[in-house]
Design an enzyme around this catalytic site. Structure first.
Site, PDB file in Angstrom:
ATOM      1  N   ARG A  16     -90.338 -13.957  91.227  1.00 21.77           N
ATOM      2  CA  ARG A  16     -89.923 -13.643  92.788  1.00 21.77           C
ATOM      3  C   ARG A  16     -88.815 -12.377  92.558  1.00 21.77           C
ATOM      4  O   ARG A  16     -88.563 -12.306  91.596  1.00 21.77           O
ATOM      5  CB  ARG A  16     -89.130 -14.753  93.075  1.00 21.77           C
ATOM      6  CG  ARG A  16     -90.229 -16.139  93.427  1.00 21.77           C
ATOM      7  CD  ARG A  16     -89.363 -17.374  93.873  1.00 21.77           C
ATOM      8  NE  ARG A  16     -88.614 -17.624  92.830  1.00 21.77           N
ATOM      9  CZ  ARG A  16     -87.746 -19.070  92.901  1.00 21.77           C
ATOM     10  NH1 ARG A  16     -87.845 -19.595  94.111  1.00 21.77           N
ATOM     11  NH2 ARG A  16     -87.275 -19.527  91.919  1.00 21.77           N
ATOM     12  N   ASP A  65     -90.842 -17.065  86.458  1.00 24.26           N
ATOM     13  CA  ASP A  65     -90.315 -16.810  87.880  1.00 24.26           C
ATOM     14  C   ASP A  65     -90.500 -15.359  88.166  1.00 24.26           C
ATOM     15  O   ASP A  65     -89.916 -14.325  87.437  1.00 24.26           O
ATOM     16  CB  ASP A  65     -89.014 -17.314  87.914  1.00 24.26           C
ATOM     17  CG  ASP A  65     -88.474 -17.221  89.219  1.00 24.26           C
ATOM     18  OD1 ASP A  65     -88.998 -16.438  90.085  1.00 24.26           O
ATOM     19  OD2 ASP A  65     -87.638 -17.955  89.586  1.00 24.26           O
TER      20      ASP A  65
END
Length: 260
Positions: free
Chosen positions: A187, A185
């Site tokens: 983000r 991840d």
């Protein structure tokens, strides 16, 4: 004695004035407004440039919202924000309880939200957040359309779907096989904090965050907000159950059954 009723010509003039006012507001809504906003992420202090490029009302099956478009000088660039509540003529929201704002940070999912791929629940999560905020009467959703594939992009997401289909891997396993040496991840959420500040939701506010992902709370703590979880209950389906289990086991996501 009651005052006399307005004459027909006076009424027409009032209508003309209101029409001119609304046209002027519509024109002003298209004028870009930029602010440079300080944000902390992963202990790094930086300034994020945020530009509101437009705002207008939309009517949805879950109620009426104001839709804002933003350009942010970060990796993700485009943001869309749905706001339920009163909007002033300065296009700023007015929340009756600004210390308990209901918020969903919504990463884009083209396959699920646009084309209704059933192997994820992203569309259902978005619609449920809209329903919850409409029921509350106010709140907002910050959507980041380019954060598909946990920030890895749509081509990566499509490749993981291929492994899920051909080899029956979970979403987490597929991502790990394609990028074994990278985070699952990537983000970032500094743009979210910058937009909150742009909209007048300042540090110290008690954000009620609609999420099952505990990693999303870190950026709020760093910037002086007081986030609390609000679970989004989407029952698993035969298409999503193993993926949700993998997210809980490897990414520490919470499942609807965790609160029972």
């Amino acid at each position: 004695m009651e005052p006399p009723l307005p004459r027909r010509e006076e009424l027409r003039e009032l209508v003309r004035k209101e029409n001119r006012r609304q046209i002027e507001l519509a024109r002003r809504s298209m004028v870009p407004k930029t602010r440079k906003i300080p944000v902390t992420e992963l202990t790094q202090r930086k300034t994020v440039s945020v530009t509101r490029t437009g705002v207008g009302p939309i009517v949805t099956p879950h109620g009426n919202f104001a839709l804002y478009s933003f350009d942010v000088k970060d990796r993700w660039k485009k943001y869309a924000v749905l706001v339920a509540g009163e909007i002033g003529e300065d296009f700023q929201p007015r929340f009756s309880d600004p210390d308990r704002v209901l918020l969903r940070v919504d990463s884009g999912c083209e396959t699920g939200q646009l084309f209704q791929d059933q192997t994820c629940e992203c569309r259902e999560q978005l619609l449920e957040a809209m329903r919850m905020i409409a029921e509350e009467g106010e709140g907002l959703i910050i959507n980041i359309p380019t954060q598909d594939g946990r920030g890895m992009g749509l081509p990566f997401k499509l490749a993981t779907l291929r492994l899920q289909d051909e080899l029956e891997h979970t979403t987490v396993e597929a991502a790990s096989l394609l990028e074994p040496n990278r985070s699952r991840d990537v983000r970032t959420y500094s743009g979210v904090i910058a937009i909150l500040k742009f909209l007048g939701i300042e540090p110290g506010a008690g954000i009620r965050l609609i999420t099952n992902n505990p990693a999303k709370t870190g950026i709020f703590n760093e910037n002086g907000y007081a986030p609390e979880y609000v679970s989004s209950i989407i029952p698993p389906t035969p298409h999503t159950e193993k993926h949700l289990q993998a997210k809980r086991d490897f990414l520490e996501h919470r499942l609807p059954t965790d609160d029972k």
